[in-house]
Scaffold this motif. Structure first.
Motif, PDB file in Angstrom:
ATOM      1  N   GLU A  90       5.086   7.574  12.810  1.00  0.00           N
ATOM      2  CA  GLU A  90       3.845   8.220  12.913  1.00  0.00           C
ATOM      3  C   GLU A  90       3.432   7.694  11.147  1.00  0.00           C
ATOM      4  O   GLU A  90       4.250   7.763  10.405  1.00  0.00           O
ATOM      5  CB  GLU A  90       3.781   9.028  12.844  1.00  0.00           C
ATOM      6  N   ILE A  91       2.317   7.290  10.763  1.00  0.00           N
ATOM      7  CA  ILE A  91       1.939   7.592   9.308  1.00  0.00           C
ATOM      8  C   ILE A  91       2.008   8.208   8.742  1.00  0.00           C
ATOM      9  O   ILE A  91       1.135   9.409   8.867  1.00  0.00           O
ATOM     10  CB  ILE A  91       0.403   6.514   9.178  1.00  0.00           C
ATOM     11  N   LYS A  92       2.563   8.320   7.462  1.00  0.00           N
ATOM     12  CA  LYS A  92       2.647  10.024   6.543  1.00  0.00           C
ATOM     13  C   LYS A  92       1.593   9.705   5.415  1.00  0.00           C
ATOM     14  O   LYS A  92       1.952  10.740   4.737  1.00  0.00           O
ATOM     15  CB  LYS A  92       3.885   9.736   6.047  1.00  0.00           C
ATOM     16  N   GLY A  93       0.783   8.674   5.343  1.00  0.00           N
ATOM     17  CA  GLY A  93       0.103   8.433   4.275  1.00  0.00           C
ATOM     18  C   GLY A  93       0.187   7.165   3.489  1.00  0.00           C
ATOM     19  O   GLY A  93       0.865   6.512   4.167  1.00  0.00           O
ATOM     20  N   LYS A  94       0.142   7.078   2.073  1.00  0.00           N
ATOM     21  CA  LYS A  94       0.008   6.386   1.612  1.00  0.00           C
ATOM     22  C   LYS A  94       0.565   6.052   0.031  1.00  0.00           C
ATOM     23  O   LYS A  94       1.180   7.193  -0.723  1.00  0.00           O
ATOM     24  CB  LYS A  94      -1.076   6.090   0.848  1.00  0.00           C
ATOM     25  N   ALA A  95       1.701   5.447  -0.431  1.00  0.00           N
ATOM     26  CA  ALA A  95       2.578   5.060  -1.651  1.00  0.00           C
ATOM     27  C   ALA A  95       1.405   4.516  -3.389  1.00  0.00           C
ATOM     28  O   ALA A  95       0.341   4.955  -2.951  1.00  0.00           O
ATOM     29  CB  ALA A  95       3.550   4.253  -1.817  1.00  0.00           C
ATOM     30  N   ASP A  96       1.513   5.615  -3.777  1.00  0.00           N
ATOM     31  CA  ASP A  96       1.145   5.816  -5.182  1.00  0.00           C
ATOM     32  C   ASP A  96       1.954   4.045  -5.799  1.00  0.00           C
ATOM     33  O   ASP A  96       2.443   4.404  -7.382  1.00  0.00           O
ATOM     34  CB  ASP A  96       1.410   6.247  -5.560  1.00  0.00           C
ATOM     35  N   THR A  97       1.436   3.593  -5.320  1.00  0.00           N
ATOM     36  CA  THR A  97       2.535   2.143  -6.141  1.00  0.00           C
ATOM     37  C   THR A  97       0.945   0.915  -5.962  1.00  0.00           C
ATOM     38  O   THR A  97       0.366   1.221  -4.686  1.00  0.00           O
ATOM     39  CB  THR A  97       3.868   1.660  -5.490  1.00  0.00           C
ATOM     40  N   ILE A  98       1.454   0.236  -6.305  1.00  0.00           N
ATOM     41  CA  ILE A  98       0.928  -1.264  -6.271  1.00  0.00           C
ATOM     42  C   ILE A  98       0.592  -1.170  -5.029  1.00  0.00           C
ATOM     43  O   ILE A  98       1.279  -2.101  -4.001  1.00  0.00           O
ATOM     44  CB  ILE A  98       1.370  -2.359  -6.868  1.00  0.00           C
ATOM     45  N   GLY A  99      -1.006  -1.283  -4.359  1.00  0.00           N
ATOM     46  CA  GLY A  99      -1.543  -2.009  -3.468  1.00  0.00           C
ATOM     47  C   GLY A  99      -2.239  -0.587  -2.131  1.00  0.00           C
ATOM     48  O   GLY A  99      -2.064  -0.677  -1.388  1.00  0.00           O
ATOM     49  N   ARG A 100      -1.232   0.813  -2.441  1.00  0.00           N
ATOM     50  CA  ARG A 100      -0.489   1.477  -1.377  1.00  0.00           C
ATOM     51  C   ARG A 100      -0.636   1.487  -0.307  1.00  0.00           C
ATOM     52  O   ARG A 100      -1.574   1.639   0.938  1.00  0.00           O
ATOM     53  CB  ARG A 100      -1.893   2.265  -1.515  1.00  0.00           C
ATOM     54  N   PRO A 101       0.577   0.912   0.119  1.00  0.00           N
ATOM     55  CA  PRO A 101       0.886   0.459   1.119  1.00  0.00           C
ATOM     56  C   PRO A 101       1.181   2.011   2.090  1.00  0.00           C
ATOM     57  O   PRO A 101       1.929   2.924   1.602  1.00  0.00           O
ATOM     58  CB  PRO A 101       2.662  -0.080   0.746  1.00  0.00           C
ATOM     59  N   VAL A 102       1.592   1.467   3.660  1.00  0.00           N
ATOM     60  CA  VAL A 102       1.608   2.760   4.013  1.00  0.00           C
ATOM     61  C   VAL A 102       2.980   3.194   3.953  1.00  0.00           C
ATOM     62  O   VAL A 102       4.174   2.653   4.371  1.00  0.00           O
ATOM     63  CB  VAL A 102       0.909   2.374   5.481  1.00  0.00           C
ATOM     64  N   LEU A 103       3.190   4.804   4.244  1.00  0.00           N
ATOM     65  CA  LEU A 103       4.401   5.044   4.952  1.00  0.00           C
ATOM     66  C   LEU A 103       4.645   5.805   6.349  1.00  0.00           C
ATOM     67  O   LEU A 103       3.797   6.209   6.247  1.00  0.00           O
ATOM     68  CB  LEU A 103       4.278   6.516   3.173  1.00  0.00           C
ATOM     69  N   GLN A 159      12.958   8.025   5.149  1.00  0.00           N
ATOM     70  CA  GLN A 159      11.610   8.577   5.541  1.00  0.00           C
ATOM     71  C   GLN A 159      10.944   9.314   4.405  1.00  0.00           C
ATOM     72  O   GLN A 159      12.187  10.370   3.665  1.00  0.00           O
ATOM     73  CB  GLN A 159      11.093   9.155   6.347  1.00  0.00           C
ATOM     74  N   PRO A 160      10.338   9.582   3.797  1.00  0.00           N
ATOM     75  CA  PRO A 160       9.005   7.720   3.765  1.00  0.00           C
ATOM     76  C   PRO A 160       9.067   7.046   3.701  1.00  0.00           C
ATOM     77  O   PRO A 160      10.063   6.954   2.171  1.00  0.00           O
ATOM     78  CB  PRO A 160       7.299   9.155   3.499  1.00  0.00           C
ATOM     79  N   VAL A 161       8.913   5.883   4.086  1.00  0.00           N
ATOM     80  CA  VAL A 161       9.278   4.538   3.568  1.00  0.00           C
ATOM     81  C   VAL A 161       8.256   3.866   4.473  1.00  0.00           C
ATOM     82  O   VAL A 161       7.281   4.139   5.310  1.00  0.00           O
ATOM     83  CB  VAL A 161      11.037   4.287   4.270  1.00  0.00           C
ATOM     84  N   THR A 162       8.255   2.404   3.229  1.00  0.00           N
ATOM     85  CA  THR A 162       6.819   1.114   3.202  1.00  0.00           C
ATOM     86  C   THR A 162       8.175   0.245   4.166  1.00  0.00           C
ATOM     87  O   THR A 162       8.767   0.665   4.757  1.00  0.00           O
ATOM     88  CB  THR A 162       6.196   0.941   1.935  1.00  0.00           C
ATOM     89  N   ARG A 163       6.809  -0.510   4.762  1.00  0.00           N
ATOM     90  CA  ARG A 163       6.958  -1.745   5.458  1.00  0.00           C
ATOM     91  C   ARG A 163       7.872  -2.463   4.930  1.00  0.00           C
ATOM     92  O   ARG A 163       8.928  -3.444   5.148  1.00  0.00           O
ATOM     93  CB  ARG A 163       6.107  -2.458   6.602  1.00  0.00           C
ATOM     94  N   SER A 164       7.316  -2.959   3.493  1.00  0.00           N
ATOM     95  CA  SER A 164       8.176  -3.214   3.087  1.00  0.00           C
ATOM     96  C   SER A 164       9.762  -2.779   2.115  1.00  0.00           C
ATOM     97  O   SER A 164      10.944  -3.699   2.546  1.00  0.00           O
ATOM     98  CB  SER A 164       8.081  -3.525   1.528  1.00  0.00           C
ATOM     99  N   GLN A 165       9.894  -2.128   1.838  1.00  0.00           N
ATOM    100  CA  GLN A 165      11.362  -1.212   2.142  1.00  0.00           C
ATOM    101  C   GLN A 165      12.579  -1.097   2.821  1.00  0.00           C
ATOM    102  O   GLN A 165      13.613  -1.710   2.931  1.00  0.00           O
ATOM    103  CB  GLN A 165      11.091   0.203   1.055  1.00  0.00           C
ATOM    104  N   MET A 166      11.269  -1.327   4.606  1.00  0.00           N
ATOM    105  CA  MET A 166      12.657  -1.561   5.489  1.00  0.00           C
ATOM    106  C   MET A 166      12.954  -3.095   6.013  1.00  0.00           C
ATOM    107  O   MET A 166      13.907  -3.376   6.035  1.00  0.00           O
ATOM    108  CB  MET A 166      11.305  -1.206   6.365  1.00  0.00           C
ATOM    109  N   GLU A 167      12.517  -4.637   5.515  1.00  0.00           N
ATOM    110  CA  GLU A 167      12.122  -5.228   5.509  1.00  0.00           C
ATOM    111  C   GLU A 167      13.353  -5.934   4.336  1.00  0.00           C
ATOM    112  O   GLU A 167      14.129  -6.599   4.914  1.00  0.00           O
ATOM    113  CB  GLU A 167      10.755  -6.402   5.100  1.00  0.00           C
TER     114      GLU A 167
END
Length: 187
Positions: A137-150, A108-116
């Motif tokens: 819980e949702i911890k925020g959004k990543a500063d990468t393209i698409g701003r995935p949920v962390l 953590q914090p980790v995006t869904r794509s990183q988990m997958e």
């Protein structure tokens, strides 16, 4: 000091989740009309309460957990409590949900794509179930393209697994497997 201990017991007992030292201080100062109650006074009182509970052989005591204090049963009563809880709730986490939860806890914090990427399969359903159970819980959004949920673990996760800080999780080195060997070991 007994009055302070009694009030602390009442606060810890009625709190639905671990109650912090600061919350205990604030409540005691307001309800008892005292100007200042020191952290050391609260800690001393908690220690005295636990000594009394130990002397009188109670099945529970106050534990530091989840950033606060909570009454919990002592470890020697784990089997009895486990039996009760097993009968009370048959809802368990699936293997995929546990795997996903472990990834989130350690990365953590980790995006869904990183988990997958780590699991090698989609984890939409597992993430949804963990959110429903409030273990993550949702911890925020990543500063990468698409701003995935962390995603990260929640306070309920800490309470559920009986840990005070995320650093209290077992380290990966604790799970080291025996090396593969061929043949029998030499004496």
């Amino acid at each position: 000091m007994d009055i302070l201990q009694n009030h602390i017991q009442a606060l810890v007992f009625c709190a639905q989740s671990p109650i912090s030292i600061e919350e205990i201080q604030r409540c005691l100062q307001e309800s008892l009309g005292m100007e200042e109650i020191l952290v050391s006074d609260v800690l001393e009182a908690v220690e005295a309460i636990n000594e009394r509970l130990q002397e009188q052989n109670f099945a529970f005591q106050i534990y530091a957990i989840g950033g606060g204090y909570q009454f919990l049963t002592k470890p020697e009563y784990q089997d009895t409590v486990s039996t009760y809880l097993k009968h009370k709730s048959k809802k368990k986490l699936s293997a995929s949900a546990l795997e996903t939860l472990a990834i989130i806890a350690y990365k953590q914090p980790v995006t869904r794509s990183q988990m997958e990427q780590i699991r090698g399969v989609g984890c939409d359903y597992a993430v949804q179930r963990l959110l429903e159970k409030e273990l993550i819980e949702i911890k925020g959004k990543a500063d990468t393209i698409g701003r995935p949920v962390l995603y990260g673990t929640s306070q309920k996760f800490m309470d559920y697994f009986g840990i005070n800080h995320i650093k209290d999780l077992p380290q990966l080195k604790d799970f080291a497997l025996e090396e593969n060997t061929i043949g029998e070991a030499a004496d």
